[in-house]
Structures are given as structure tokens and as C-alpha cells.
Design a protein around this motif. Structure first.
Motif, PDB file in Angstrom:
ATOM      1  N   GLN A 110      34.227  35.438  31.204  1.00  0.00           N
ATOM      2  CA  GLN A 110      34.033  33.998  31.083  1.00  0.00           C
ATOM      3  C   GLN A 110      35.072  33.378  30.153  1.00  0.00           C
ATOM      4  O   GLN A 110      35.639  32.324  30.444  1.00  0.00           O
ATOM      5  N   LYS A 111      35.381  34.051  29.052  1.00  0.00           N
ATOM      6  CA  LYS A 111      36.336  33.523  28.081  1.00  0.00           C
ATOM      7  C   LYS A 111      37.755  33.502  28.645  1.00  0.00           C
ATOM      8  O   LYS A 111      38.524  32.568  28.406  1.00  0.00           O
ATOM      9  N   LEU A 112      38.126  34.544  29.369  1.00  0.00           N
ATOM     10  CA  LEU A 112      39.489  34.662  29.893  1.00  0.00           C
ATOM     11  C   LEU A 112      39.642  34.093  31.301  1.00  0.00           C
ATOM     12  O   LEU A 112      40.740  34.076  31.840  1.00  0.00           O
ATOM     13  N   SER A 113      38.491  33.682  31.904  1.00  0.00           N
ATOM     14  CA  SER A 113      38.491  33.158  33.281  1.00  0.00           C
ATOM     15  C   SER A 113      39.153  34.150  34.232  1.00  0.00           C
ATOM     16  O   SER A 113      39.977  33.780  35.077  1.00  0.00           O
ATOM     17  N   ALA A 114      38.816  35.415  34.046  1.00  0.00           N
ATOM     18  CA  ALA A 114      39.395  36.468  34.882  1.00  0.00           C
ATOM     19  C   ALA A 114      38.359  37.569  35.066  1.00  0.00           C
ATOM     20  O   ALA A 114      37.599  37.874  34.143  1.00  0.00           O
ATOM     21  N   PRO A 115      38.300  38.187  36.252  1.00  0.00           N
ATOM     22  CA  PRO A 115      37.331  39.258  36.475  1.00  0.00           C
ATOM     23  C   PRO A 115      37.661  40.500  35.661  1.00  0.00           C
ATOM     24  O   PRO A 115      38.830  40.804  35.423  1.00  0.00           O
ATOM     25  N   THR A 116      36.611  41.212  35.227  1.00  0.00           N
ATOM     26  CA  THR A 116      36.804  42.456  34.469  1.00  0.00           C
ATOM     27  C   THR A 116      36.035  43.626  35.076  1.00  0.00           C
ATOM     28  O   THR A 116      36.060  44.719  34.536  1.00  0.00           O
ATOM     29  N   ALA A 117      35.352  43.379  36.204  1.00  0.00           N
ATOM     30  CA  ALA A 117      34.516  44.436  36.786  1.00  0.00           C
ATOM     31  C   ALA A 117      35.334  45.652  37.207  1.00  0.00           C
ATOM     32  O   ALA A 117      34.836  46.779  37.211  1.00  0.00           O
ATOM     33  N   HIS A 118      36.617  45.429  37.551  1.00  0.00           N
ATOM     34  CA  HIS A 118      37.453  46.542  38.016  1.00  0.00           C
ATOM     35  C   HIS A 118      38.066  47.331  36.879  1.00  0.00           C
ATOM     36  O   HIS A 118      38.685  48.377  37.114  1.00  0.00           O
ATOM     37  N   LEU A 119      37.913  46.869  35.640  1.00  0.00           N
ATOM     38  CA  LEU A 119      38.543  47.531  34.494  1.00  0.00           C
ATOM     39  C   LEU A 119      37.687  48.685  33.983  1.00  0.00           C
ATOM     40  O   LEU A 119      36.451  48.590  33.972  1.00  0.00           O
ATOM     41  N   THR A 120      38.331  49.772  33.571  1.00  0.00           N
ATOM     42  CA  THR A 120      37.613  50.819  32.849  1.00  0.00           C
ATOM     43  C   THR A 120      37.283  50.294  31.460  1.00  0.00           C
ATOM     44  O   THR A 120      37.816  49.259  31.028  1.00  0.00           O
TER      45      THR A 120
END
Length: 288
Positions: A222-232
């Protein structure tokens, strides 16, 4: 001559038996779950073990993933004819401690006692990624195709309905809940789960830190306006260090705690006060 042969035979027998009893090593128990402590004991006759190299207290990284812990030594001592270590492993597999010594004949010997480490996750348990329903559809090809077609139909119907609302909208204010950011919705779901867990004292450490880990992931998205689900998790924390002004040592300590606690034994607990401190730290850290 007969007496000489008997004497030689007895001498060889005594030497053979003494060499067998020069040292013994064992794990108790010899099979544990991730994060569960086991005791390694090496017992030896006086003078049979020289210059032992014993792991010292602390956490030892995984050679294949240096940012993750492999094992931790809680107790390490040598008392007379016994060396005793209390150890917990944080990875699945069969392991031998990096312990070696020199015997009375000058030969270098390495430990061969193996400890089997099994996963603490059972089929009924949820992994951190499974706390929320998965976004991807799995199953036979026919079901996947049906799901794909249903998704396209739903999108078309949704687009038509949105167009209808746009053409027929009134000036009356809309309910803010209908306009909620999807990241905010996920964050609120995690906060709701954390609040439910905090109704108990003590709290299951594994459940709490899994929910907190999910909350951190969605808050960063939410803070970076970017998805993180794919990150380890390692990639996620690298993104956090690059994007937020955190104290390095303190943040790394929290990162290790989160990774380690998510795979702790089911009986591990954390107090309500400790849970509040953890949640407050990350709320403040991700607001900067």
C-alpha cells in the motif's frame, strides 16, 4: 610359547575394547521438529580427545542462504570427559554438527552423529502464504478453463454494470466502504485476525508472527503502490530497507525474529505486551 600367545591375545583384546570405548556421541532425541531443541553429547576417555573444535553460542547461517539461520547453539560446554551442546535447527533435513577433534594417535576425527529435523507444519496447518485465500486457481485443465471463462464473463458484466452506474449515478454521496483500496481491505483483515489473537494471553507465537508478516507485506504494498506477493521474505525486507528509514540493527533483529517465529513449535507463545510492541514497531516504521 603358549603363555606368550595368550598374553598377546589378551593385550590385543584389551586394546580393541578400549579403542571402541574411546568416545561415544549421540543426540537426545535424535529426531526433532524445526525450532525444537536437541542435546548433543560426546563422552570420551581421558586423553583420547585433544584440541576439540566446538561450536560456540549463537546463530549459524545457512551456507546456501546466508540471510537465513541454519541452527542456533544455546548451551556449549566441556566438562571433564564430556562435551555437551544444546542446539535447535531451523531447516528440514539431516544434519551433523561442525565439530571435530584430534585423537590420541594424532588423527583428526569429525563428528558423525546425525540429527533428523522434520517440518513442524502439519497438513491441517496454514503456511504464511495460505492465511488469505490464494489468488490463483488450481485444478484440472477443464476446471481452469471454466474458471477462466467465468472470470471473463464476470469482468464483462462488471464493466457493463459500472457503465450503467456511471450513466445513472446521482449526486448523493457514496458509501466509502465501496471505494475502499483493496490493499486497505487486506490490511484490515490482518488487523482483525491480530486483534482476535490478542484476546488470548499468552498468544500462539507462530500464528501471531504469521499474521504480522502478512500485515507487513500488505502495508508495504500500500505504501509503495506496488505488489509484493511475488517477493520472497528476503526480497521483501530488502525493499523495506531501501524504502523506509529504519535502524539497521533493530530492523535485522526483527526480521530474524519474524522468520524464525513463523516456524516455531506449536506450543511456543508470546505475551500480549510483546505482541503490542511488535505491532506498534512496524506500524511506526512503515508510516515514515
Amino acid at each position: 610359547m603358549r603363555r606368550f600367545c595368550i598374553g598377546a591375545f589378551l593385550s590385543c583384546s584389551i586394546f580393541f575394547v578400549s579403542s571402541l570405548e574411546a568416545f561415544t556421541e549421540e543426540w537426545a532425541p535424535n529426531a526433532v521438529q524445526i525450532g525444537q531443541k536437541a542435546v548433543y553429547t560426546l563422552e570420551f576417555s581421558e586423553g583420547e580427545i585433544l584440541s576439540p573444535e566446538i561450536p560456540s553460542l549463537g546463530i549459524y547461517p545457512d551456507p546456501e542462504s546466508p540471510d537465513l539461520p541454519l541452527f542456533e547453539v544455546f548451551v556449549s560446554n566441556k566438562d571433564g570427559g564430556r562435551i555437551r551442546l544444546e542446539v535447535a535447527y531451523y531447516s528440514v533435513g539431516t544434519f551433523v554438527l561442525p565439530l571435530n577433534w584430534t585423537d590420541s594417535a594424532g588423527a583428526k576425527i569429525v563428528s558423525k552423529a546425525a540429527l533428523k529435523v522434520e517440518s513442524s507444519l502439519q497438513e491441517k496447518d496454514k503456511s504464511p502464504e495460505d492465511i488469505l485465500p490464494p489468488d490463483t486457481f488450481s485444478g484440472p485443465y477443464g476446471w481452469r478453463l471454466a474458471g477462466f471463462i467465468a472470470g471473463i464473463v464476470a469482468l464483462l458484466v462488471g464493466a457493463l454494470y459500472a457503465y450503467y452506474l456511471h450513466k445513472t449515478r446521482s449526486k448523493a454521496p457514496m458509501d466509502a466502504i465501496l471505494q475502499a483500496d483493496p490493499w486497505i481491505t487486506k490490511i484490515l483483515r490482518y488487523e482483525s485476525m491480530i486483534s482476535e489473537l490478542m484476546e488470548n494471553d499468552p498468544i500462539s507465537a507462530r500464528d501471531f508472527y504469521r499474521c504480522l508478516s502478512g500485515w507487513i507485506r500488505e502495508a508495504v504494498s500500500q505504501k509503495l503502490s506496488a505488489p509484493t506477493a511475488h517477493l520472497t521474505e528476503s526480497e521483501l525486507f530488502s525493499r523495506i530497507y531501501d524504502s523506509f528509514p529504519l535502524n539497521g540493527d533493530e530492523a535485522v533483529a526483527w526480521e530474524r525474529l519474524l522468520k524464525k517465529a513463523q516456524y516455531s513449535p506449536q506450543e511456543s507463545t508470546v505475551s500480549r505486551e510483546e505482541a503490542i510492541v511488535a505491532l506498534d514497531f512496524w506500524k511506526e516504521a512503515l508510516q515514515k
